[in-house]
Design a protein around this motif. Structure first.
Motif, mmCIF file in Angstrom:
data_model
loop_
_atom_site.group_PDB
_atom_site.id
_atom_site.type_symbol
_atom_site.label_atom_id
_atom_site.label_comp_id
_atom_site.label_asym_id
_atom_site.label_seq_id
_atom_site.Cartn_x
_atom_site.Cartn_y
_atom_site.Cartn_z
ATOM 1 N N SER A 184 44.951 30.271 35.193
ATOM 2 C CA SER A 184 44.467 31.133 36.272
ATOM 3 C C SER A 184 42.956 31.310 36.196
ATOM 4 O O SER A 184 42.284 31.482 37.217
ATOM 5 C CB SER A 184 45.164 32.505 36.209
ATOM 6 N N PHE B 12 40.275 29.907 39.035
ATOM 7 C CA PHE B 12 39.215 30.755 39.579
ATOM 8 C C PHE B 12 37.866 30.060 39.490
ATOM 9 O O PHE B 12 37.085 30.067 40.452
ATOM 10 C CB PHE B 12 39.166 32.097 38.844
ATOM 11 N N SER C 206 42.603 40.238 45.865
ATOM 12 C CA SER C 206 42.697 41.048 44.650
ATOM 13 C C SER C 206 43.864 42.019 44.733
ATOM 14 O O SER C 206 44.637 42.170 43.770
ATOM 15 C CB SER C 206 41.391 41.826 44.433
ATOM 16 N N CYS D 82 47.132 40.256 44.298
ATOM 17 C CA CYS D 82 47.373 39.871 42.904
ATOM 18 C C CYS D 82 48.107 40.975 42.141
ATOM 19 O O CYS D 82 48.851 40.707 41.191
ATOM 20 C CB CYS D 82 46.054 39.562 42.204
ATOM 21 N N ARG E 230 44.581 33.782 43.029
ATOM 22 C CA ARG E 230 43.321 33.693 42.296
ATOM 23 C C ARG E 230 42.403 32.647 42.937
ATOM 24 O O ARG E 230 41.185 32.787 42.941
ATOM 25 C CB ARG E 230 43.578 33.337 40.837
ATOM 26 N N GLN F 249 40.960 34.364 45.943
ATOM 27 C CA GLN F 249 40.019 35.367 45.438
ATOM 28 C C GLN F 249 38.695 34.700 45.062
ATOM 29 O O GLN F 249 37.611 35.212 45.365
ATOM 30 C CB GLN F 249 40.628 36.059 44.215
ATOM 31 N N PHE G 296 43.568 44.749 39.158
ATOM 32 C CA PHE G 296 43.341 44.105 40.451
ATOM 33 C C PHE G 296 43.196 45.142 41.568
ATOM 34 O O PHE G 296 42.482 44.908 42.546
ATOM 35 C CB PHE G 296 44.476 43.130 40.746
#
Length: 395
Positions: free
Chosen positions: A53, A57, A92, A95, A108, A111, A170
């Motif tokens: 993850s 990102f 967010s 999540c 993610r 995001q 989050f």
């Protein structure tokens, strides 16, 4: 909406708003790191899947910056900045409600795309607003906030984890982004009028990026990227090195971590004053040399345990001012029509290289102290070499 000229007077307010937006990246990367073991259990995932993850990102973040940079030069900054903040906030919040790692990875990614837009747009807007003579000092003030974020974020995440669990992290990110959206919508006007004279197509974007890859630009971007990567090597390695090897308690570790923030603030303040007497170029060379010296001493003192701490502080303290001076010089070389593209290229390289530094530290985890200080030294030496290659800009 107030006019652009009437907005220029509250410089402090403007810098705080834009800095908070730039800080999204560091907060989204580092705040949830303390919660990874708990998340793995709750989502029935392996540690490797949770670490993925972070990789997702980084990838989405860099891609987002490279896409949004040229778009902002073409369409303007404001609408894209607001859309990026909105995407970051919604992703967010979502999540916080996932029940499996697959949905977490997807969210993610979204995001990160929103975050990439925020980071590029905020820095490009700074280039639009302030004249070249003020850019070094403005970038120093902005970087003080953005560089402090990765140092504070793990502690903030740990507090959120203790209060209400990992999902609350989050939620806090979503609330923070929502607040930023409000202030940007209310106070930040369009700083760059859309310029559609060049057209917008894939090959045109690639050509614009290629044109930016001059020797001076590449070495300057690598200088900033390596300086930041050395700091990220410390951030990724310090929790284990300080608590497991050096024997500090969690409270002592938090205090020592905070000492880096204090030192960074002092060096940034000193940098702002020195900019009145010396050029950003000369200060940048000095700061890169300090990094190389501190990195060398760190490696030499690693077998002696706690003796490394003062030189870690010396190293981290100079990263913020160095990157601020470097970004100001880079933006000064290009007009406002290229601010989005050049910012996207520079910052995406910084975070891509930072990701490499954290991987290198983890690869040599059987000797964690040497892994941390060794990686810091390597990146500091490259940064120092790149600094000495830079030419003094024409006055």
């Amino acid at each position: 909406m107030s006019s652009f000229m009437s907005f220029k007077s509250p410089f402090t307010r403007l810098i705080l708003i834009l800095s908070s937006v730039v800080a999204f990246g560091a907060l989204a990367i580092d705040m949830y790191l303390p919660a990874l073991p708990v998340m793995a259990i709750d989502l029935a995932a392996t540690s490797a899947q949770l670490q993925l993850s972070l990789s997702v990102f980084f990838a989405g973040f860099c891609i987002g910056m490279l896409i949004y940079g040229p778009l902002s030069d073409y369409f303007g900054r404001r609408k894209l900045l607001l859309s990026g903040i909105a995407l970051f906030a919604v992703s967010s919040l979502m999540c916080a409600f996932v029940n499996d790692v697959q949905h977490l990875l997807i969210l993610r990614g979204f995001q990160a795309l929103g975050c990439g837009a925020c980071v590029v747009m905020a820095r490009a807007a700074t280039r639009d607003i302030f004249p070249p003579a003020q850019l070094p000092s403005m970038m120093s003030k902005m970087s003080l906030v953005t560089m402090t974020a990765p140092l504070l974020a793990p502690s903030i995440g740990a507090v959120c984890l203790m209060i209400a669990g990992w999902r609350f992290i989050f939620v806090v990110l979503a609330v923070f982004a929502s607040g930023a959206f409000y202030f940007v919508y209310r106070d930040v006007p369009e700083t760059h009028q859309p310029d559609k004279s060049q057209g917008l197509h894939v090959f045109g974007v690639l050509r614009s990026y290629w044109a930016l890859l001059t020797w001076d630009n590449v070495t300057l971007m690598m200088l900033m990227a390596c300086a930041m990567s050395g700091m990220f090597a410390f951030i990724s390695g310090a929790p284990f090195v300080y608590t497991q090897l050096l024997g500090f308690t969690e409270l002592e570790f938090a205090l020592l971590f905070g000492s880096n923030i204090i030192a960074m603030s002092l060096v940034t303040t000193l940098n702002l004053n020195l900019l009145k007497q010396f050029s950003a170029q000369k200060l940048m060379v000095y700061q890169a040399s300090v990094l190389a010296f501190a990195g060398l001493v760190l490696v030499v003192l690693t077998p002696y345990g706690r003796w490394i701490i003062p030189f870690v502080v010396l190293y981290v303290a100079h990263v913020n001012a160095l990157c601020a001076n470097g970004m100001a010089i880079l933006l000064h070389r290009h007009d406002r029509q290229q601010a989005g593209s050049v910012t996207a290229l520079a910052v995406s390289l910084q975070f891509a290289t930072a990701a490499v530094s954290t991987v290198l530290v983890s690869m040599f985890s059987h000797r964690p102290a040497f892994a941390m200080t060794g990686v810091m030294l390597v990146f500091a030496m490259v940064a120092c070499a790149c600094a000495w290659m830079q030419k003094e800009p024409a006055k």
